[in-house]
Scaffold this motif. Sequence first.
Motif, PDB file in Angstrom:
ATOM      1  N   LEU A 120       2.371  -1.315  10.070  1.00 36.53           N
ATOM      2  CA  LEU A 120       2.611  -2.093  11.291  1.00 36.53           C
ATOM      3  C   LEU A 120       1.279  -2.391  11.964  1.00 36.53           C
ATOM      4  CD1 LEU A 120       4.564  -3.135  13.587  1.00 36.53           C
ATOM      5  CD2 LEU A 120       4.319  -0.872  14.592  1.00 36.53           C
ATOM      6  N   ASP A 141       0.848  -1.189   0.000  1.00 34.86           N
ATOM      7  CA  ASP A 141       0.000   0.000   0.000  1.00 34.86           C
ATOM      8  C   ASP A 141       0.890   1.248   0.000  1.00 34.86           C
ATOM      9  OD1 ASP A 141      -1.699   2.069   0.472  1.00 34.86           O
ATOM     10  OD2 ASP A 141      -2.748   1.128   2.144  1.00 34.86           O
ATOM     11  N   GLY A 152       0.362   4.378  -0.269  1.00 33.87           N
ATOM     12  CA  GLY A 152      -0.082   5.579   0.439  1.00 33.87           C
ATOM     13  C   GLY A 152       0.056   5.497   1.954  1.00 33.87           C
ATOM     14  N   ALA A 153       0.337   4.307   2.477  1.00 37.91           N
ATOM     15  CA  ALA A 153       0.345   4.123   3.937  1.00 37.91           C
ATOM     16  C   ALA A 153       1.730   4.366   4.534  1.00 37.91           C
ATOM     17  CB  ALA A 153      -0.113   2.707   4.267  1.00 37.91           C
ATOM     18  N   ILE A 182      -2.864   7.030  15.469  1.00 37.44           N
ATOM     19  CA  ILE A 182      -2.854   6.234  14.250  1.00 37.44           C
ATOM     20  C   ILE A 182      -4.154   5.431  14.153  1.00 37.44           C
ATOM     21  CG2 ILE A 182      -1.532   4.495  12.962  1.00 37.44           C
ATOM     22  CD1 ILE A 182       0.090   6.963  13.823  1.00 37.44           C
ATOM     23  N   SER A 183      -4.808   5.500  13.029  1.00 36.58           N
ATOM     24  CA  SER A 183      -6.023   4.695  12.892  1.00 36.58           C
ATOM     25  C   SER A 183      -5.864   3.678  11.774  1.00 36.58           C
ATOM     26  CB  SER A 183      -7.208   5.598  12.588  1.00 36.58           C
ATOM     27  OG  SER A 183      -6.966   6.257  11.364  1.00 36.58           O
ATOM     28  N   THR A 206       3.993   3.079  10.054  1.00 39.09           N
ATOM     29  CA  THR A 206       3.200   2.911  11.275  1.00 39.09           C
ATOM     30  C   THR A 206       1.822   2.344  10.937  1.00 39.09           C
ATOM     31  OG1 THR A 206       4.378   4.837  12.131  1.00 39.09           O
ATOM     32  CG2 THR A 206       2.452   4.100  13.381  1.00 39.09           C
ATOM     33  N   ASP A 207       1.212   2.861   9.875  1.00 42.93           N
ATOM     34  CA  ASP A 207      -0.078   2.323   9.408  1.00 42.93           C
ATOM     35  C   ASP A 207       0.062   0.833   9.062  1.00 42.93           C
ATOM     36  OD1 ASP A 207      -1.374   4.789   9.513  1.00 42.93           O
ATOM     37  OD2 ASP A 207      -0.935   5.268   7.412  1.00 42.93           O
ATOM     38  N   LYS A 241      -6.269   1.882   8.464  1.00 43.37           N
ATOM     39  CA  LYS A 241      -6.626   2.380   7.121  1.00 43.37           C
ATOM     40  C   LYS A 241      -7.826   1.629   6.607  1.00 43.37           C
ATOM     41  CE  LYS A 241      -3.868   3.275   3.882  1.00 43.37           C
ATOM     42  NZ  LYS A 241      -4.097   4.681   3.622  1.00 43.37           N
TER      43      LYS A 241
END
Lengths: 204, 204
Positions: free
Chosen positions: A78, A69, A71-72, B201-202, A75-76, B204
């Motif tokens: 993980l 991905d 765009g992530a 952090i949320s 941290t996203d 996605k």
Amino acid sequence: MKEKLREAAIELFERKGFKETSVQEIVEAVGATKGAFYYYYKSKEELLCDICVSYLDDLLRQQEHIIQDVGASCTDKLRAIVYMVISNIRTRKKSARIFFREMRHLADDHLAEIRAKRRVFRKRYEQLIEDGIARGEFKPSLNAEMITFGLLGITNWSYYWFQPDGGVSEEELTDIYVDFILNGIRAQSEKTGAGVGGSPISLK
Amino acid sequence: MKEKLREAAIELFERKGFKETSVQEIVEAVGATKGAFYYYYKSKEELLCDICVSYLDDLLRQQEHIIQDVGASCTDKLRAIVYMVISNIRTRKKSARIFFREMRHLADDHLAEIRAKRRVFRKRYEQLIEDGIARGEFKPSLNAEMITFGLLGITNWSYYWFQPDGGVSEEELTDIYVDFILNGIRAQSEKTGAGVGGSPISLK
């Protein structure tokens, strides 16, 4: 039929163990014959390998999807991997238990195949930590390899205790663990004086 | 002789598995007779239980010694427990593997005994986290029960991969994990705006 045999074997291997389950019991569970079994599998060991490979391939597919991905943030990603492993407990607990417990019954060539897949999963995870360090998201002082084993420990261990229908949901456990992984447990006021990567605490 | 039988069984159970090892093989390994075996143990299952109990009692003794140190902070005690588990891998790896893998072969009453001991270990660890929160060493927002499972995951998982004679020593791994547990992996600059216990952090 192959899928049915595999599902029946997962139930039996998980409950009774690989060694204690006979091919006869597996075929009886799905109303098939031994002939049908040996049409799909050379041996009970090959079926065990199929269960392990299918479990790992599924995890690897999901992981790849997360990693790619663009765009992530790291941290996203993980967070998404932690959630993936925890939410897979609901659907894959039996396969995972068989995998961890019965792997030693695999033939050498099958074991090598399984180990290679596990290694890919771990090394991709480690690369994510390295990328996060390079992007300034994670601490430059981290030992990415050891931290990755620690992250795997936190989530893999959940297979032994986490009840998806218990008091804590999959989303809540993900929140708790991602916050723990990112920020640690130390109270903010205690952080004063702790340099990046250094720990002021020594063994007594 | 009892100790010799246990040591031989640890070797055999670890290598071949509990089910695949016979009492005959155990007594042959130490040059004893089956009569001698049944003088000490009612069954092979009782010997398995003895291995698990002895492993857990040893861990519990060490843990109690750490917890009772009145001069130590909770952070010191946490560190000492992490080091204890990691350094026990060298001496107790085989017992630990047998414990995790073969526990399901125990009779119900033995299993209940083992589960009670595991629970004591975990609950003492959880109490340490609670005490650390009360003393202001750890974050007030922590879910002590879930964090304790996470801590157990990090160190218990090490039994599956850590090589005490490899590139990272027991002391180094303890340093890496204690720093990770206390401070997390997020780079300092990223921490701005992250409130205690909250994560910006949320999924996605």
